[in-house]
Design a protein around this motif. Structure first.
Motif, PDB file in Angstrom:
ATOM      1  N   ALA A 113       0.847  -1.194   0.000  1.00  0.00           N
ATOM      2  CA  ALA A 113       0.000   0.000   0.000  1.00  0.00           C
ATOM      3  C   ALA A 113       0.884   1.246   0.000  1.00  0.00           C
ATOM      4  N   ASP A 126     -14.721   3.300  -0.542  1.00  0.00           N
ATOM      5  CA  ASP A 126     -13.525   3.157  -1.370  1.00  0.00           C
ATOM      6  C   ASP A 126     -12.751   1.919  -0.924  1.00  0.00           C
ATOM      7  N   THR A 127     -12.834   0.855  -1.699  1.00  0.00           N
ATOM      8  CA  THR A 127     -12.208  -0.411  -1.316  1.00  0.00           C
ATOM      9  C   THR A 127     -10.693  -0.406  -1.469  1.00  0.00           C
ATOM     10  N   SER A 128     -10.128   0.649  -2.040  1.00  0.00           N
ATOM     11  CA  SER A 128      -8.670   0.711  -2.172  1.00  0.00           C
ATOM     12  C   SER A 128      -8.007   1.123  -0.865  1.00  0.00           C
ATOM     13  N   LYS A 297      -3.494   3.350   0.640  1.00  0.00           N
ATOM     14  CA  LYS A 297      -4.307   2.707  -0.392  1.00  0.00           C
ATOM     15  C   LYS A 297      -3.516   1.610  -1.077  1.00  0.00           C
ATOM     16  N   ARG A 298      -4.242   0.579  -1.519  1.00  0.00           N
ATOM     17  CA  ARG A 298      -3.615  -0.514  -2.238  1.00  0.00           C
ATOM     18  C   ARG A 298      -2.897  -0.004  -3.492  1.00  0.00           C
TER      19      ARG A 298
END
Length: 299
Positions: A113, A126-128, A297-298
């Motif tokens: 990340a 937001d899945t990131s 974030k990823r």
């Protein structure tokens, strides 16, 4: 009777059966005796010095006690806290619980990340995002951000009231303590991120701060190049929290907004772990427009 030959004043005659045919000059004998004397004196001084050093070392060793035994702290092992993760794996936050100085702490270690900053309400859908927590403080008088702040290369605040700083430039995160640092300008030029907060640990040493009282504490830390966030499960003073981080082996640590400030982390299974109070998101309270977050974030 044998007759002795005349000798000069600078010669020595040895009287005996086999008298030396080449008597040593007097000045040579004096030099030899001087060297031997110096050698003996040097040996005595070395012996005394060694004894003094041994005495000092012995004094530094704790004496055994019956009722109050001295317990030396175990040295912190140099290995990383987080586990090894395949670079192709989906990003997540590793969560580990431990106890330092009787203080229960939770460690959040982001994997695969990248860190950035955000101002305003975040999108919880937001899945990131694998970790989010409030970063810099907000002024009580005008709602501005306390301390220097750069968002995606754009300066939002220029204050120097706090010496701790955290920067993310071209994917590299730097945590440190300094009155002045070029990272503010570098973040501005390169489209990076930068904020200031209370310093907690510098080069492994605790830094005391003015604010007193106790609260849930959070921080972003650098431990031998490993970056992670820490949160206490109990209310603690700044000093006790900083000492726990130092005892954990942290080299540099900067504060994050603690108390009931809201945030969350996403583990390897995709489970969301929330902390603080989410009044901002439920509408129970009105948050300042400059409320800001440190976000991982990823990649």
């Amino acid at each position: 009777m044998r007759e002795f030959k005349e000798i000069r004043d600078d010669q020595i005659r040895v009287i005996g059966e086999g008298g030396s045919k080449n008597p040593l000059p007097r000045n040579v004998c004096i030099i030899i005796l001087s060297i031997l004397g110096i050698a003996v004196i040097g040996a005595i001084i070395l012996l005394i010095s060694r004894q003094k050093v041994e005495d000092v070392i012995e004094l530094k060793r704790p004496e055994p006690a019956l009722f109050e035994p001295v317990i030396l702290p175990e040295p912190v092992k140099p290995q990383r806290i987080g586990k090894k993760v395949d670079s192709l794996a989906v990003g997540f936050t590793e969560i580990r619980d431990t106890l330092i100085n009787d203080i229960p702490i939770r460690i959040y270690i982001p994997h695969n990340a990248e860190m950035s900053l955000h101002i305003g309400k975040m999108d919880k859908a937001d899945t990131s995002v694998v970790y989010a927590a409030q970063a810099a403080d907000v002024r009580a008088d005008n709602g501005g951000i306390v301390g220097a702040f750069v968002l995606n290369g754009e300066p939002k605040a220029w204050g120097l009231s706090k010496k701790g700083f955290c920067a993310s430039i071209n994917g590299k995160v730097t945590v440190g303590v300094a009155d002045n640092t070029s990272l503010f300008e570098e973040a501005t030029v390169s489209g990076g991120y930068f904020f200031r907060q209370y310093p907690l640990v510098k080069d492994g040493q605790v830094i005391d701060n003015e604010p007193k009282g106790k609260s849930i504490r959070r921080a972003i830390c650098d431990r031998q190049g490993e970056i992670f966030m820490v949160e206490t499960s109990t209310i603690e003073s700044f000093h006790d929290f900083a000492q726990a981080l130092a005892d954990l082996g942290v080299n540099q640590a900067v504060y994050l907004v603690g108390s009931s400030a809201y945030g969350w982390a996403v583990d390897e299974k995709g489970t969301i772990h929330e902390f603080g109070e989410d009044g901002y998101y439920t509408g129970r309270c009105r948050m300042p427009k400059n409320t800001n977050y440190i976000v991982w974030k990823r990649r």
